[in-house]
Design a protein around this motif. Sequence first.
Motif, short mmCIF file in Angstrom:
data_model
loop_
_atom_site.label_atom_id
_atom_site.label_comp_id
_atom_site.label_asym_id
_atom_site.label_seq_id
_atom_site.Cartn_x
_atom_site.Cartn_y
_atom_site.Cartn_z
N GLY A 1 -8.99 29.63 -3.37
CA GLY A 1 -10.06 29.72 -4.41
C GLY A 1 -11.20 29.89 -4.03
N ARG A 2 -11.74 29.72 -2.95
CA ARG A 2 -13.07 30.09 -2.42
C ARG A 2 -13.14 31.60 -2.13
N MET B 1 -10.07 30.37 -9.68
CA MET B 1 -10.00 28.95 -10.48
C MET B 1 -8.62 28.37 -10.59
N LEU C 1 -8.43 26.63 -7.11
CA LEU C 1 -9.30 25.70 -7.01
C LEU C 1 -8.77 24.26 -7.94
N LYS C 2 -8.04 24.69 -9.07
CA LYS C 2 -7.75 23.72 -10.00
C LYS C 2 -6.39 23.02 -9.18
N ALA D 1 -7.80 20.86 -6.61
CA ALA D 1 -8.60 19.78 -7.25
C ALA D 1 -7.84 18.29 -7.85
N LYS E 1 -13.30 18.55 -6.89
CA LYS E 1 -13.85 18.63 -8.42
C LYS E 1 -15.18 18.50 -8.57
N ILE F 1 -16.41 21.97 -7.59
CA ILE F 1 -16.21 23.03 -8.78
C ILE F 1 -17.39 22.60 -9.91
N LEU G 1 -20.40 24.58 -8.48
CA LEU G 1 -20.10 25.95 -8.66
C LEU G 1 -20.52 26.39 -10.08
N GLN H 1 -19.28 22.97 -18.40
CA GLN H 1 -17.94 22.87 -17.33
C GLN H 1 -18.48 22.11 -16.25
N TRP I 1 -16.32 18.73 -15.04
CA TRP I 1 -15.69 18.49 -13.81
C TRP I 1 -16.45 17.38 -12.75
#
Length: 264
Positions: A63-64, A81, A84-85, A88, A95, A98, A101, A114, A118
């Motif tokens: 994700g990163r 994303m 990352l989701k 999470a 979370k 995110i 971010l 957003q 999160w």
Amino acid sequence: MPAVMTLKNVVIGAMFGLAATGYGINMAHASVTTSPENHLLSTLKYVELEAEQGDKNMQLFLGRAYLEGTNGLRADPLKGMYWLKKAATDMPEVKTMIGDLFKNGRGLPRDNKQAVDWYTQAAAEGSVPAMIELGHFYASGAGTGKTDCANAIKWFKDAANAGSVDSKRNLVWLYATCSDEELRDGERALKMAKQIIHRVGANDAGDFDNLAAAYAACGEFTDAVKAQEMALSKLPKEENQRFNKFSQRLNLYKNNKTIYSASL
């Protein structure tokens, strides 16, 4: 599998440093001579397979890496994303990350809605940093231009109950200065302000600034003036902006006026 696991550790270590141990990674046997940048593309299918099978560290790494375009990968926010989701799920700290971010616009477009979504999910799962972020968001009126005392108090209270002293300080200010009379509570603010000074010591200028606001909210302006003068005496000389704010408040208290602004 030993060589593969070593590569896995190195890849994560390059992304997160030794902090990766917080996600259960043992870095003790990671090779310091292997360059993840030279190996990731050739092992990407393996890394993604591990991620698809539920490896949180691999999900977080991918994700990163996709968001930031690092380790030989082309920046791809959608793929970032996606991973990352997955990472999470049941991970409030991810979370919260995110949310950060989106708040800061790092790898993703800056988006307060957003970020709040999160942070709210993370806070509901017990993330104290997310509770604090939500408290500041609602207290500052970010995105709306209007302070939401009710939500700011709710989240700072949750964070304070979880041990955040700074959140308790923010509650003092909110109870003392909130423009909503139903939420404004000078007596509670005064009690909390005295508790904080007793607990942490009488050395912080901000604590006396809060104490003065609490006294003023209770109509005790003589004590408010004394507390604000104490706040000014403890303020470092180089902090000109805070000095000006503290001085303005002192003038209000000398004229028997209170503050009606919950902005932190």
